[in-house]
Design an enzyme around this catalytic site. Structure first.
Site, mmCIF file in Angstrom:
data_model
loop_
_atom_site.group_PDB
_atom_site.id
_atom_site.type_symbol
_atom_site.label_atom_id
_atom_site.label_comp_id
_atom_site.label_asym_id
_atom_site.label_seq_id
_atom_site.Cartn_x
_atom_site.Cartn_y
_atom_site.Cartn_z
ATOM 1 N N ARG A 118 0.763 -1.326 0.045
ATOM 2 C CA ARG A 118 0.010 -0.094 -0.085
ATOM 3 C C ARG A 118 0.920 1.337 0.004
ATOM 4 N NH1 ARG A 118 -3.072 -2.903 3.862
ATOM 5 N NH2 ARG A 118 -4.762 -4.275 2.887
ATOM 6 N N LYS A 140 2.964 11.088 -11.819
ATOM 7 C CA LYS A 140 2.118 10.386 -12.827
ATOM 8 C C LYS A 140 2.589 8.911 -12.722
ATOM 9 C CE LYS A 140 -0.930 13.333 -15.441
ATOM 10 N NZ LYS A 140 -1.403 13.571 -16.949
ATOM 11 N N GLU A 182 9.164 16.782 -25.569
ATOM 12 C CA GLU A 182 8.320 17.370 -24.361
ATOM 13 C C GLU A 182 9.093 18.738 -23.942
ATOM 14 O OE1 GLU A 182 5.778 15.813 -23.472
ATOM 15 O OE2 GLU A 182 6.167 13.768 -23.187
ATOM 16 N N LYS A 224 7.764 22.209 -15.346
ATOM 17 C CA LYS A 224 6.700 21.258 -14.903
ATOM 18 C C LYS A 224 6.631 21.171 -13.350
ATOM 19 C CE LYS A 224 5.418 16.665 -15.369
ATOM 20 N NZ LYS A 224 5.337 15.344 -15.865
ATOM 21 N N GLU A 234 -4.266 17.216 -11.771
ATOM 22 C CA GLU A 234 -4.854 17.490 -13.136
ATOM 23 C C GLU A 234 -6.384 17.826 -12.906
ATOM 24 O OE1 GLU A 234 -3.071 15.546 -16.281
ATOM 25 O OE2 GLU A 234 -5.090 15.187 -17.361
ATOM 26 N N ARG A 238 -2.947 21.450 -15.173
ATOM 27 C CA ARG A 238 -1.968 20.514 -15.447
ATOM 28 C C ARG A 238 -2.299 19.834 -16.770
ATOM 29 N NH1 ARG A 238 0.876 15.781 -11.821
ATOM 30 N NH2 ARG A 238 2.204 14.944 -13.473
ATOM 31 N N ASN A 242 -0.703 18.096 -21.537
ATOM 32 C CA ASN A 242 -0.816 17.060 -22.480
ATOM 33 C C ASN A 242 -0.999 17.550 -23.876
ATOM 34 O OD1 ASN A 242 -3.043 14.413 -22.313
ATOM 35 N ND2 ASN A 242 -1.517 14.492 -20.674
ATOM 36 N N HIS A 245 -0.827 15.291 -26.963
ATOM 37 C CA HIS A 245 -0.986 14.032 -26.456
ATOM 38 C C HIS A 245 -2.204 12.996 -26.901
ATOM 39 C CE1 HIS A 245 2.448 15.009 -24.117
ATOM 40 N NE2 HIS A 245 2.710 13.904 -23.642
ATOM 41 N N HIS A 249 -1.400 9.908 -28.066
ATOM 42 C CA HIS A 249 -1.570 8.648 -27.610
ATOM 43 C C HIS A 249 -2.449 7.697 -28.741
ATOM 44 C CE1 HIS A 249 -0.886 10.012 -23.106
ATOM 45 N NE2 HIS A 249 -0.049 9.820 -23.632
ATOM 46 N N HIS A 262 7.222 7.399 -27.740
ATOM 47 C CA HIS A 262 6.129 8.428 -27.151
ATOM 48 C C HIS A 262 6.395 10.029 -27.587
ATOM 49 C CE1 HIS A 262 3.557 10.417 -24.147
ATOM 50 N NE2 HIS A 262 4.408 11.153 -23.734
HETATM 51 N N1 LIG Z 1 4.831 10.054 -15.998
HETATM 52 C C1 LIG Z 1 4.880 11.150 -16.708
HETATM 53 O O1 LIG Z 1 4.657 12.333 -16.353
HETATM 54 C C2 LIG Z 1 5.527 10.787 -18.104
HETATM 55 C C3 LIG Z 1 5.584 12.122 -18.711
HETATM 56 C C4 LIG Z 1 6.231 11.808 -20.105
HETATM 57 C C5 LIG Z 1 6.331 10.555 -20.682
HETATM 58 N N2 LIG Z 1 5.834 9.319 -19.732
HETATM 59 C C6 LIG Z 1 5.957 7.917 -20.182
HETATM 60 O O2 LIG Z 1 7.442 7.889 -20.581
HETATM 61 C C7 LIG Z 1 7.534 6.682 -21.573
HETATM 62 C C8 LIG Z 1 8.547 7.175 -22.268
HETATM 63 O O3 LIG Z 1 9.714 7.441 -21.672
HETATM 64 P P1 LIG Z 1 11.386 7.289 -22.244
HETATM 65 O O4 LIG Z 1 11.166 8.241 -23.637
HETATM 66 O O5 LIG Z 1 12.315 7.804 -21.525
HETATM 67 O O6 LIG Z 1 11.183 5.952 -23.000
HETATM 68 P P2 LIG Z 1 11.991 4.710 -22.278
HETATM 69 O O7 LIG Z 1 11.918 4.517 -21.083
HETATM 70 O O8 LIG Z 1 11.453 3.681 -23.172
HETATM 71 O O9 LIG Z 1 13.556 5.065 -22.747
HETATM 72 C C9 LIG Z 1 13.936 4.950 -24.114
HETATM 73 C C10 LIG Z 1 14.944 3.958 -24.435
HETATM 74 O O10 LIG Z 1 16.317 4.233 -23.972
HETATM 75 C C11 LIG Z 1 16.857 3.489 -23.174
HETATM 76 N N3 LIG Z 1 17.758 4.051 -22.341
HETATM 77 C C12 LIG Z 1 17.490 4.880 -20.966
HETATM 78 N N4 LIG Z 1 18.542 5.692 -20.610
HETATM 79 C C13 LIG Z 1 19.424 5.341 -21.448
HETATM 80 C C14 LIG Z 1 20.796 5.810 -21.445
HETATM 81 N N5 LIG Z 1 21.194 6.645 -20.577
HETATM 82 N N6 LIG Z 1 21.436 5.446 -22.476
HETATM 83 C C15 LIG Z 1 20.975 4.579 -23.229
HETATM 84 N N7 LIG Z 1 19.995 4.045 -23.389
HETATM 85 C C16 LIG Z 1 19.147 4.387 -22.358
HETATM 86 C C17 LIG Z 1 15.801 2.466 -22.552
HETATM 87 O O11 LIG Z 1 16.144 1.287 -22.259
HETATM 88 C C18 LIG Z 1 15.004 2.693 -23.927
HETATM 89 O O12 LIG Z 1 15.242 1.566 -24.659
HETATM 90 C C19 LIG Z 1 6.213 6.544 -22.123
HETATM 91 O O13 LIG Z 1 5.809 5.593 -21.453
HETATM 92 C C20 LIG Z 1 5.644 7.574 -21.488
HETATM 93 O O14 LIG Z 1 4.079 7.495 -21.484
HETATM 94 C C21 LIG Z 1 5.196 9.799 -18.608
HETATM 95 O O1 LIG Z 2 2.756 15.153 -16.326
HETATM 96 C C1 LIG Z 2 1.593 15.222 -16.722
HETATM 97 O O2 LIG Z 2 0.673 15.717 -16.388
HETATM 98 C C2 LIG Z 2 1.580 15.067 -18.260
HETATM 99 O O3 LIG Z 2 0.772 15.166 -19.102
HETATM 100 C C3 LIG Z 2 2.946 14.755 -18.926
HETATM 101 C C4 LIG Z 2 2.950 14.036 -20.042
HETATM 102 O O4 LIG Z 2 4.038 14.508 -21.057
HETATM 103 C C5 LIG Z 2 3.002 12.620 -19.900
HETATM 104 O O5 LIG Z 2 3.125 12.082 -21.262
HETATM 105 C C6 LIG Z 2 1.862 11.786 -19.232
HETATM 106 O O6 LIG Z 2 2.238 10.520 -18.756
HETATM 107 C C7 LIG Z 2 0.413 11.774 -20.100
HETATM 108 O O7 LIG Z 2 -0.381 11.688 -18.806
HETATM 109 P P1 LIG Z 2 -1.842 11.083 -19.247
HETATM 110 O O8 LIG Z 2 -2.521 11.441 -18.090
HETATM 111 O O9 LIG Z 2 -2.217 11.706 -20.434
HETATM 112 O O10 LIG Z 2 -1.718 9.603 -19.689
HETATM 113 ZN ZN LIG Z 3 4.417 12.992 -22.598
#
Ligand SMILES: NC(=O)c1ccc[n+]([C@@H]2O[C@H](COP(=O)([O-])OP(=O)(O)OC[C@H]3O[C@@H](n4cnc5c(N)ncnc54)[C@H](O)[C@@H]3O)[C@@H](O)[C@H]2O)c1
Ligand SMILES: O=C(O)C(=O)C[C@@H](O)[C@H](O)[C@H](O)COP(=O)(O)O
Ligand SMILES: [Zn+2]
Length: 365
Positions: A118, A140, A182, A224, A234, A238, A242, A245, A249, A262
């Site tokens: 939890r 998130k 981004e 951010k 959100e 917030r 998006n 997105h 998405h 992404h």
């Molecule tokens: N939580 C949020 O607010 C938020 C915001 C934006 C995106 N996201 C999510 O994040 C994801 C995309 O993240 P991403 O672009 O980092 O992709 P990812 O995590 O898939 O990483 C991209 C690639 O780079 C590799 N990699 C990572 N660090 C490395 C390094 N230093 N050197 C070499 N290779 C490396 C990874 O193994 C992978 O193959 C999506 O799932 C998206 O939905 C979430």
């Molecule tokens: O942090 C946020 O809020 C964002 O929307 C950042 C986005 O870049 C990110 O891809 C996020 O995961 C999208 O959120 P979602 O709620 O649309 O899935």
């Molecule tokens: Zn994003």
């Protein structure tokens, strides 16, 4: 080193940005309560950085959890591997989960931390540009569902974010560009001067100039942190994070997770948001074209996949998290540097945006 703060009352936390931070135990120690630490990483990042971070955390009992790499693995099956490892190693409620990797690892490790017994402590150590400027900040967390991106998850803030900018040296160029989508987003939604800075510095960023990268990361994280501090869950502003997105998405889901990165899908989605903002009369053509050119200069795709029809987009966008009472809200631009979240658009303009000839738009730039 620079330190920013995400201001969320008792859940506030620091973002440390600098070179070589992976080797500095004193930055992590204040954020680790117990003796156990689980470092969640993947098969690509672990060989590069896991040993180093484990050494830095040498004062703790470190459990490495190495997951398969890729967006296609951001799902229940992979999440279960984290719980399997934590339970097998008898990690208790005082364990700290450390996410070492990109956004996929950060989102999954964060969700696991939110659920395990939890809720246990969680630290983000992002290693891609995208995760350093966006996903590691704001809490998130979650996984994908075959029917939609990030559809299962939780808001769960980390205790700290540690950004070692030197980790970008090993990042493939395509992934760097994905992160730039981004970064550009922040300029478009809330920081017009940043757009000009990005235009001037795009080549330096793509050449991994450390001064330019650190400035882009700092400015992105500051934007951010401000948005998240104002609207953690959100209910308002917030949603502007998006931008691009809703369309993006849809592209990721339709094409199959991981086929378009992404950041790539967000880039093409941002072009669609620019186009729709222009069709609504909110921005003019030079503004639209300026946004598209910047995305293109970042090495990003600016034309949505040819195989996607307006009907495909409509089908996927119907499950967007911004749908309220059956009405889809979109993030659009009133002007460069000012985003709005609105359902005040006609179906005809949305349909025209989905059906627009983006190849022709890009050809006239
Ligand atoms: N939580 C949020 O607010 C938020 C915001 C934006 C995106 N996201 C999510 O994040 C994801 C995309 O993240 P991403 O672009 O980092 O992709 P990812 O995590 O898939 O990483 C991209 C690639 O780079 C590799 N990699 C990572 N660090 C490395 C390094 N230093 N050197 C070499 N290779 C490396 C990874 O193994 C992978 O193959 C999506 O799932 C998206 O939905 C979430
Ligand atoms: O942090 C946020 O809020 C964002 O929307 C950042 C986005 O870049 C990110 O891809 C996020 O995961 C999208 O959120 P979602 O709620 O649309 O899935
Ligand atoms: Zn994003």
């Amino acid at each position: 080193m620079q330190t920013l703060k995400v201001d969320l009352g008792e859940r506030s936390y620091p973002i440390y940005i600098g070179e070589g931070l992976l080797d500095q135990p004193e930055l992590l120690a204040p954020h680790i309560a117990g003796r156990q630490v689980a470092i969640v990483s993947n098969e690509t990042v672990a060989p590069l950085y896991l040993e180093r971070l484990s050494k830095t955390l040498g004062a703790y009992s470190v459990l490495p959890v190495v997951l398969p790499d890729g967006e296609a693995h951001k799902n229940w099956e992979t999440l279960q591997l984290i719980f399997d490892a934590l339970l097998t190693a008898r990690h208790d409620r005082r364990t700290t989960v450390v996410a070492l990797g990109g956004g996929v690892i950060g989102d999954m490790a964060g969700f696991a931390a939110a659920c395990y017994q939890r809720g246990v402590d969680f630290i983000q150590v992002p290693t891609t540009l995208l995760s350093q400027v966006d996903s590691s900040v704001g809490g998130k967390t979650g996984i994908n569902h075959p029917l939609g991106k990030n559809m299962v998850g939780a808001f769960y803030q980390p205790n700290a974010v540690l950004i070692d900018t030197t980790s970008l040296k090993t990042l493939p160029a395509r992934e760097l560009s994905a992160g730039l989508a981004e970064v550009i987003k922040y300029g478009l939604i809330c920081d017009k001067p940043f757009l000009a800075w990005l235009e001037d510095n795009m080549q330096a960023l793509r050449a991994l100039d450390s001064v330019a990268l650190t400035e882009a990361i700092r400015r992105s994280c500051a934007a951010k942190a401000a948005v998240v501090g104002a609207d953690e869950r959100e209910s308002g502003v917030r949603a502007t994070l998006n931008l691009g997105h809703t369309f993006g998405h849809a592209i990721e889901t339709h094409m199959g997770y991981g086929v378009w990165l992404h950041g790539e899908a967000v880039a093409a989605g941002t072009v669609m948001a620019l186009e729709m903002s222009m069709r609504l009369g909110w921005i003019d053509q030079p503004a639209r074209d300026r946004g598209i050119r910047l995305l293109q200069d970042a090495g990003l795709p600016v034309v949505p996949p040819q195989e996607m029809t307006p009907a495909h987009f409509m089908e996927h966008m119907a499950v967007d998290k911004k749908v309220l009472d059956g009405r889809l809200r979109l993030v659009l631009l009133r002007q460069l540097g000012e985003a709005v979240v609105t359902d005040d658009y006609s179906t005809e303009i949305l349909q025209a945006t989905l059906a627009a000839d983006y190849r022709a738009i890009v050809a006239q730039l």
